[in-house]
Motif scaffolding. Structure first.
Motif, mmCIF file in Angstrom:
data_model
loop_
_atom_site.group_PDB
_atom_site.id
_atom_site.type_symbol
_atom_site.label_atom_id
_atom_site.label_comp_id
_atom_site.label_asym_id
_atom_site.label_seq_id
_atom_site.Cartn_x
_atom_site.Cartn_y
_atom_site.Cartn_z
ATOM 1 N N ALA A 192 0.822 -1.216 0.000
ATOM 2 C CA ALA A 192 0.000 0.000 0.000
ATOM 3 C C ALA A 192 0.855 1.265 0.000
ATOM 4 N N HIS A 193 0.684 2.071 -1.058
ATOM 5 C CA HIS A 193 1.413 3.338 -1.217
ATOM 6 C C HIS A 193 0.407 4.480 -1.296
ATOM 7 N N ALA A 194 0.527 5.447 -0.399
ATOM 8 C CA ALA A 194 -0.389 6.590 -0.357
ATOM 9 C C ALA A 194 0.087 7.673 -1.313
ATOM 10 N N HIS A 195 -0.570 7.763 -2.455
ATOM 11 C CA HIS A 195 -0.239 8.768 -3.461
ATOM 12 C C HIS A 195 -0.590 10.159 -2.925
ATOM 13 N N ASP A 249 0.185 11.772 -0.292
ATOM 14 C CA ASP A 249 -0.310 11.552 1.064
ATOM 15 C C ASP A 249 -0.678 12.852 1.782
ATOM 16 N N TYR A 250 0.069 13.911 1.524
ATOM 17 C CA TYR A 250 -0.108 15.182 2.215
ATOM 18 C C TYR A 250 -1.443 15.853 1.916
ATOM 19 N N GLU A 251 -2.189 15.353 0.913
ATOM 20 C CA GLU A 251 -3.475 15.940 0.579
ATOM 21 C C GLU A 251 -4.614 15.390 1.431
ATOM 22 N N HIS A 252 -4.330 14.399 2.269
ATOM 23 C CA HIS A 252 -5.362 13.859 3.148
ATOM 24 C C HIS A 252 -5.562 14.761 4.363
ATOM 25 N N ASP A 253 -6.674 14.544 5.055
ATOM 26 C CA ASP A 253 -7.001 15.384 6.211
ATOM 27 C C ASP A 253 -5.901 15.330 7.269
ATOM 28 N N PRO A 288 -5.033 2.921 -13.244
ATOM 29 C CA PRO A 288 -6.451 2.910 -12.867
ATOM 30 C C PRO A 288 -6.557 2.632 -11.368
ATOM 31 N N ASP A 289 -7.445 3.343 -10.693
ATOM 32 C CA ASP A 289 -7.474 3.334 -9.222
ATOM 33 C C ASP A 289 -8.731 2.621 -8.722
ATOM 34 N N ASP A 290 -8.757 1.310 -8.899
ATOM 35 C CA ASP A 290 -9.922 0.541 -8.454
ATOM 36 C C ASP A 290 -9.486 -0.905 -8.188
ATOM 37 N N PRO A 291 -10.293 -1.669 -7.443
ATOM 38 C CA PRO A 291 -9.878 -3.019 -7.039
ATOM 39 C C PRO A 291 -9.558 -3.958 -8.197
ATOM 40 N N ALA A 292 -10.337 -3.926 -9.260
ATOM 41 C CA ALA A 292 -10.072 -4.830 -10.379
ATOM 42 C C ALA A 292 -8.701 -4.551 -10.994
ATOM 43 N N SER A 293 -8.359 -3.275 -11.112
ATOM 44 C CA SER A 293 -7.056 -2.907 -11.673
ATOM 45 C C SER A 293 -5.932 -3.261 -10.710
ATOM 46 N N ASP A 338 -5.299 6.853 -3.928
ATOM 47 C CA ASP A 338 -5.778 8.063 -3.280
ATOM 48 C C ASP A 338 -6.827 7.717 -2.230
ATOM 49 N N ASN A 339 -7.635 6.684 -2.510
ATOM 50 C CA ASN A 339 -8.653 6.226 -1.569
ATOM 51 C C ASN A 339 -8.030 5.164 -0.664
ATOM 52 N N LEU A 340 -7.603 5.584 0.513
ATOM 53 C CA LEU A 340 -6.852 4.702 1.401
ATOM 54 C C LEU A 340 -7.697 3.555 1.931
ATOM 55 N N THR A 341 -8.924 3.849 2.323
ATOM 56 C CA THR A 341 -9.751 2.789 2.916
ATOM 57 C C THR A 341 -10.137 1.746 1.874
ATOM 58 N N GLU A 342 -10.326 2.165 0.632
ATOM 59 C CA GLU A 342 -10.691 1.209 -0.413
ATOM 60 C C GLU A 342 -9.537 0.260 -0.704
#
Length: 259
Positions: free
Chosen positions: A27-30, A32-36, A227-232, A247-251
């Motif tokens: 898991a790599h947070a793209h 990351d600094y843009e998150h809350d 592509p930023d989704d589970p299938a990809s 970008d979606n950390l929880t997903e």
């Protein structure tokens, strides 16, 4: 403002042990600094790699995607990452995640003045050297440099506090994994696939060949602009990509925990 932010981060670091969090090596947070909560949202989701873009402005390192017009409310690398990571590691007896033996990766993307930024970063890392994984020390944190890379300076630095984010043409050049732990490239450089339907064979083959070449040298493979989704993500994992940009950390966490 900056003092308050640093204090808040330090309090978070000292109170969150992340003992119940499952570390996710892929898991790599793209950006990351843009998150809350930069760094802490990633840590709370088990990410083991985070990304920070930095600018050298008036002898300070500021974290931002675009160069800030003013540094009045800008956030520094020390405030968002170096000091909080130090607090986390101290709270967890020398580790980012309790019981996790792998490295935690901080990818720093230099946005300007490669040589000047490198010199300033090395200066700022001096109080945090105990955190770092180097040739002579197995610290919990691996820092690798992307963007405007000062390649010669890093390769010729005997202290080896930071390493390089490699590119495909760096493979086969005799650069060891301690100097270049990760090889990255844009997914778009391999062809077009938006994640819908089956990935074209030629793109899948290019990914697998690139992953095999990186792994042969003990390096991890990261692709950006995927592509930023589970299938990809599944396709990328199946074909040798080690660090999944998200970008979606929880997903991404949910996806990886389902494996």
């Amino acid at each position: 403002m900056k003092v308050a932010l640093l204090l808040t981060q330090a309090i978070l670091a000292s109170t969150l042990s992340f003992a119940q969090v499952i570390p996710l090596p892929n898991a790599h947070a793209h950006n990351d600094y843009e998150h809350d909560r930069p760094l802490f949202d990633a840590l709370s989701n088990g990410f083991t790699s985070v990304e920070a873009d930095i600018f050298l402005i008036k002898d300070e390192l500021y974290v931002a995607h675009n160069k800030p017009a003013s540094t009045k409310n800008a956030r520094t690398l020390k405030e968002l990452y170096l000091q909080p990571l130090d607090e986390v590691v101290r709270a967890n007896n020398g580790q980012v995640y309790p019981g996790y033996g792998g490295s935690f990766y901080l990818m720093i993307d230099f946005k300007n003045d490669a040589e000047g930024t490198y010199a300033k970063l090395i200066e700022q890392l001096q109080p945090y050297k105990h955190l770092l994984k180097t040739k002579t020390q197995d610290g919990p944190l691996t820092i690798f440099i992307s963007g405007e890379r000062p390649i010669s300076a890093i390769l010729n630095d005997p202290e080896n506090l930071v390493s390089l984010d490699g590119r495909p043409n760096d493979l086969g050049q005799g650069i060891t994994a301690d100097k270049m732990p990760v090889v990255s490239t844009s997914f778009k450089s391999l062809g077009f696939w938006n994640g819908n339907g089956e990935i074209p064979f030629d793109i899948r083959l290019k990914i697998r060949q690139l992953g095999d070449a990186a792994h042969k040298e003990g390096k991890k493979l990261r692709l950006w602009a995927t592509p930023d989704d589970p299938a990809s993500w599944q396709v990328l994992l199946n074909n040798g990509v080690d660090l999944l940009n998200a970008d979606n950390l929880t997903e991404l966490k949910t996806f990886l925990l389902s494996k």
